[in-house]
Design a protein around this motif. Structure first.
Motif, mmCIF file in Angstrom:
data_model
loop_
_atom_site.group_PDB
_atom_site.id
_atom_site.type_symbol
_atom_site.label_atom_id
_atom_site.label_comp_id
_atom_site.label_asym_id
_atom_site.label_seq_id
_atom_site.Cartn_x
_atom_site.Cartn_y
_atom_site.Cartn_z
ATOM 1 N N SER A 267 31.797 42.842 32.649
ATOM 2 C CA SER A 267 31.356 42.232 31.389
ATOM 3 C C SER A 267 30.318 43.108 30.697
ATOM 4 O O SER A 267 30.328 43.244 29.475
ATOM 5 C CB SER A 267 30.874 40.797 31.608
ATOM 6 N N ASN B 87 13.792 47.736 40.359
ATOM 7 C CA ASN B 87 14.020 48.416 39.080
ATOM 8 C C ASN B 87 15.433 48.102 38.633
ATOM 9 O O ASN B 87 16.294 47.736 39.430
ATOM 10 C CB ASN B 87 13.727 49.909 39.189
ATOM 11 N N ILE B 88 15.678 48.235 37.353
ATOM 12 C CA ILE B 88 16.890 47.661 36.769
ATOM 13 C C ILE B 88 18.174 48.367 37.195
ATOM 14 O O ILE B 88 19.259 47.785 37.148
ATOM 15 C CB ILE B 88 16.741 47.619 35.233
ATOM 16 N N TYR B 89 18.086 49.611 37.659
ATOM 17 C CA TYR B 89 19.289 50.315 38.116
ATOM 18 C C TYR B 89 19.780 49.757 39.456
ATOM 19 O O TYR B 89 20.929 49.926 39.820
ATOM 20 C CB TYR B 89 19.010 51.808 38.298
ATOM 21 N N ARG C 105 30.912 44.789 26.973
ATOM 22 C CA ARG C 105 29.910 44.555 25.930
ATOM 23 C C ARG C 105 29.305 45.856 25.428
ATOM 24 O O ARG C 105 28.875 45.945 24.284
ATOM 25 C CB ARG C 105 28.822 43.640 26.469
ATOM 26 N N TYR D 147 20.764 44.486 31.518
ATOM 27 C CA TYR D 147 19.437 43.865 31.386
ATOM 28 C C TYR D 147 19.530 42.582 30.566
ATOM 29 O O TYR D 147 18.975 41.546 30.928
ATOM 30 C CB TYR D 147 18.449 44.837 30.727
ATOM 31 N N ILE D 148 20.256 42.657 29.477
ATOM 32 C CA ILE D 148 20.387 41.504 28.588
ATOM 33 C C ILE D 148 21.045 40.323 29.309
ATOM 34 O O ILE D 148 20.668 39.173 29.108
ATOM 35 C CB ILE D 148 21.197 41.912 27.338
ATOM 36 N N GLY D 149 21.991 40.623 30.158
ATOM 37 C CA GLY D 149 22.725 39.543 30.817
ATOM 38 C C GLY D 149 21.932 38.849 31.910
ATOM 39 O O GLY D 149 21.873 37.620 31.967
ATOM 40 N N GLU E 298 30.030 41.194 36.736
ATOM 41 C CA GLU E 298 29.021 41.646 35.771
ATOM 42 C C GLU E 298 29.246 43.100 35.371
ATOM 43 O O GLU E 298 28.966 43.480 34.231
ATOM 44 C CB GLU E 298 27.602 41.478 36.329
ATOM 45 N N LEU F 117 23.485 49.845 30.802
ATOM 46 C CA LEU F 117 22.196 49.442 31.369
ATOM 47 C C LEU F 117 21.549 48.366 30.490
ATOM 48 O O LEU F 117 21.043 47.352 30.972
ATOM 49 C CB LEU F 117 21.270 50.653 31.481
ATOM 50 N N HIS F 118 21.585 48.591 29.184
ATOM 51 C CA HIS F 118 21.011 47.618 28.256
ATOM 52 C C HIS F 118 21.726 46.269 28.383
ATOM 53 O O HIS F 118 21.099 45.218 28.463
ATOM 54 C CB HIS F 118 21.109 48.159 26.834
ATOM 55 N N MET F 119 23.063 46.305 28.428
ATOM 56 C CA MET F 119 23.832 45.056 28.514
ATOM 57 C C MET F 119 23.592 44.357 29.849
ATOM 58 O O MET F 119 23.568 43.136 29.928
ATOM 59 C CB MET F 119 25.329 45.347 28.340
ATOM 60 N N GLY G 48 18.833 40.617 33.633
ATOM 61 C CA GLY G 48 17.649 41.327 34.132
ATOM 62 C C GLY G 48 18.080 42.187 35.309
ATOM 63 O O GLY G 48 19.124 42.830 35.254
ATOM 64 N N SER G 49 17.326 42.142 36.385
ATOM 65 C CA SER G 49 17.664 42.982 37.536
ATOM 66 C C SER G 49 18.503 42.206 38.552
ATOM 67 O O SER G 49 18.748 41.022 38.404
ATOM 68 C CB SER G 49 16.385 43.511 38.181
ATOM 69 N N GLU H 200 23.674 54.387 29.266
ATOM 70 C CA GLU H 200 22.525 53.745 28.604
ATOM 71 C C GLU H 200 22.913 52.384 28.022
ATOM 72 O O GLU H 200 22.185 51.408 28.165
ATOM 73 C CB GLU H 200 21.967 54.643 27.488
#
Lengths: 473, 473
Positions: free
Chosen positions: A182, A144-146, A186, A338-340, A179, A334-336, A342-343, A331
């Motif tokens: 960055s 999961n992305i976290y 972002r 994912y954008i950079g 990351e 987390l979005h940034m 993924g997981s 939030e």
């Protein structure tokens, strides 16, 4: 400047100038309080700074004494960066440093590489190896992305040491601290925004700003106490600064630990001007003094501090596992993230979680702290022995980096080119400034256990400096 | 539309409408050439499209016959996205999909997860495990920023199959294809720029655009032949488009392979309007037909194509190893890669290099191709059996994703919510559009070997659709 810092500097310069000699008893707290018209606690704070910097040491019931430790070179001057926001340059120089593959036949005094040969890391190798043995290994799946929850729980526990009271839900695992930084930038900034940074400042973090089209406002930074709050306040008044980005603990490259009172004062400033703080704590667990210093994040009450860190300096950078505690920006970060990318890869996360749960983290870090402190002293000795007189050097309170300042006008870029054929590489000072300042400075890594090879590399650097100096004369 | 595509569609619709029945002999190439006033080679190309889509098959010296294979549902309609650049929304829906941890008690028909249980992957586990056994493992160190050279050499070799003639120096290793895409976008675009995308389009790539503040221009896309070149040309004429971003091979989510002639035509368009192409080839090696389809990159002569790919679909996504061949944008992409995450973890790179060098990659991919093709047929059968009449579905030519279109007005977001308590998750169609189109569509994963569990999950989805339809009626 705060009173105690003022006093600490005065006493420090007296020690360095030989006014007080190694082993001498220093004036009592009461005497100094009367002499300078400050409170007892101010004097005590000043002595604590001297203690942190290895200049003075308390003896029970006898007061403070000048450390009998080795003589130290003078401290680097406080930088004088441009007093306005600038575009960030220096990518070519950074690239020169990072494009070198590891383990090549070059003594890498330039990279931010810890010592990964300690036997206390063995359980980590074991965990990595065991995790790969079964085909149903979770390391093959998307996580999961976290990030892996077990690891986030362990990080939250470790962060208690720095005064942070967080849970796994407050954390996002990233591909290294890089990351984390960055994604944080972002999440908060738009192109053209201004970010205040300590100066000199970690080049990776600065390139990250560059990538988002931001401008850096370099703030003068004291080699013992960190970013100048006075200069920062002035900058905040004059410019629409969006974020303050800095490394208050075991600073890269200067090695200082910002005193706690100054951390609080910086947070108050940030609140007053309503700006966020990106705090890089990647070396924090490697402070030589125990317990480890607190983070600014630990004083944060309204979630404006984004704490970024990783296991790259404490365990091994090749694992590429870092984290961010983004406070109120969770939030967006987390979005940034994912954008950079993924997981984040689960296998190293699980191995590190095993390592910490097994009780291996604390003994390992304890051992590394002692080793690094010892190699710091050794490295400073070598610099004093092999480098030209007048060379200045930082007095790191943690981590494994020494900042060296050569005579004005010296060009470390030229030095690095001259070293190329001699199998040594250093990090040139100019990449630690957005605008290419600190050309007469450099950063040297002392993570590796003192050895003839390292000594020889330092000697070669010193001789090459002398050679270049002779050519210029 | 190109002549042969026109003809292929005509013949295809006749087959689907039962005008030609399974096993029937189709008109000869010569007869069709005369009937439609087109060249012999146009007819041959049309037949190749039908063949690719499993509708027709050649018999040596007897011409083409309608495949006796199972009946297929009607194809999804060509999408009608908004005909102007739009801001990208849908992050909340994407987050719903990706925040689910793997291996939870939910049948994940929504994720892009390949089958990682094949015994052909065992040498990879072995390599991962062996690499961690020694403390001097290079996996602990920073690698140089381009990535492990041995792996880049192997990737360059593999890419020969798609017609690309590259060397290790043309490649940068990334944290999955995701980072390849995001570094590429960042290297070329500035906030506010317009990117043309196929539609429906992979949601991860679209969120990446969103992260850089870009607008998406969604181009209607044919479920058999890909992005409409006519619509794309019109868009290029009307808007200052900076990049075309698409997945021409084994498209995600539609599964088509764009015919070679159309790939060439698209490149010509890009040259004429001087725009770059970001080509996602992450499923390319999983095309069911051998040899695998060529990439647009393989026709690229002036370095305007940035090819992005990874081992996430062919080997395992948890390794997080991808790459980019950025053509003339190499320096900028390298910078953006550094800014985003620094370097990439060496251990999985070395393990994959071992795996490929050991000759294990080709047999593994061959096996997976066959398995996926079989599960595709099974999945389509199940959809026809358990889903309401009138359900349309894509006819994937590679990969492991099926795109399903339900009756107009149906809401798959509602469906997913209803499925929540039933232990099944699908990917809602709206995340494949920048503007939230395709609400009556969804994507289903058929990577896992057909099993009662999967069949039961598909049946539950079908029943829940019927239930929701009944409620609406």
């Amino acid at each position: 400047m705060t009173l105690y810092v003022n006093l600490a500097e005065l006493l420090g310069s007296r020690i360095e100038n030989g006014f007080y000699r190694p082993g001498d008893r220093l004036p009592s707290v009461r005497a100094l309080s009367v002499e300078h018209g400050v409170s007892l606690s101010t004097v005590q704070q000043a002595y604590r700074v001297l203690e942190d910097n290895g200049l003075a040491a308390p003896k029970p019931k006898s007061g403070y004494f000048v450390s009998v430790s080795r003589k130290a070179p003078a401290l680097p001057a406080v930088g004088r960066p441009v007093q306005r926001p600038v575009d960030i340059s220096q990518w070519d120089q950074v690239l020169d440093l990072i494009r070198v593959a590891p383990l090549e036949a070059v003594t890498q005094l330039g990279r931010g590489m810890p010592d990964v040969t300690s036997p206390t890391l063995k359980p980590l190798m074991r965990a990595l190896s065991q995790l790969s043995r079964h085909q149903d290994m979770p390391g093959l799946y998307y996580d999961n992305i976290y990030g892996v929850r077990r690891l986030r729980e362990q990080i939250a526990r470790l962060m208690l040491d720095s005064g942070c009271n967080l849970t796994a839900n407050d954390l996002i695992i990233t591909n290294g601290c890089h990351e984390a930084l960055s994604a944080s930038v972002r999440a908060i900034c738009s192109p053209g925004d201004i970010v205040a940074v300590d100066s000199p400042s970690f080049f990776g973090a600065m390139q990250t700003l560059k990538g988002v089209g931001m401008k850096a406002m370099e703030i003068p930074t004291d080699p013992l106490t960190g970013i100048s709050l006075e200069a920062l306040e002035l900058a905040l008044e004059q410019w629409p600064i969006k974020v303050i980005q800095l490394t208050p603990n075991c600073n890269n490259p200067l090695g200082y630990v910002m005193p706690e009172a100054r951390k609080r004062a910086l947070l108050t400033l940030a609140q007053r001007f309503d700006v966020a703080i990106i705090e890089d704590d990647v070396y924090g667990d490697l402070a030589y003094n125990y317990p480890r210093p607190r983070t600014i994040k630990s004083f944060d009450e309204d979630g404006r501090v984004l704490l970024c860190s990783s296991f790259s300096k404490t365990l091994a950078p090749g694992l590429r596992i870092g984290w961010v505690a983004p406070g109120r920006y969770l939030e967006q970060v987390l979005h940034m993230k994912y954008i950079g990318t993924g997981s984040t890869a689960p296998q190293p996360q699980l191995a590190i979680a095993d390592f910490i749960e097994g009780g291996h983290y604390e003994p390992h870090v304890r051992r590394m702290r002692t080793q690094y402190q010892r190699s710091r002293d050794q490295m400073i000795d070598w610099v004093m022995r092999y480098f030209p007189e007048g060379t200045r050097a930082s007095r790191p309170q943690g981590g494994f980096m020494l900042w060296v300042e050569l005579s004005e006008g010296f060009d470390t870029l030229r030095l690095n080119r001259a070293l190329l054929g001699k199998g040594v590489q250093i990090a040139v000072g100019s990449i630690f400034s957005a605008s290419g300042k600190y050309r007469n400075c450099m950063r040297m890594n002392f993570a590796t256990k003192s050895s003839r090879e390292i000594e020889s590399a330092v000697r070669i650097v010193g001789e090459t400096i002398a050679l270049l100096n002779a050519q210029t004369d």
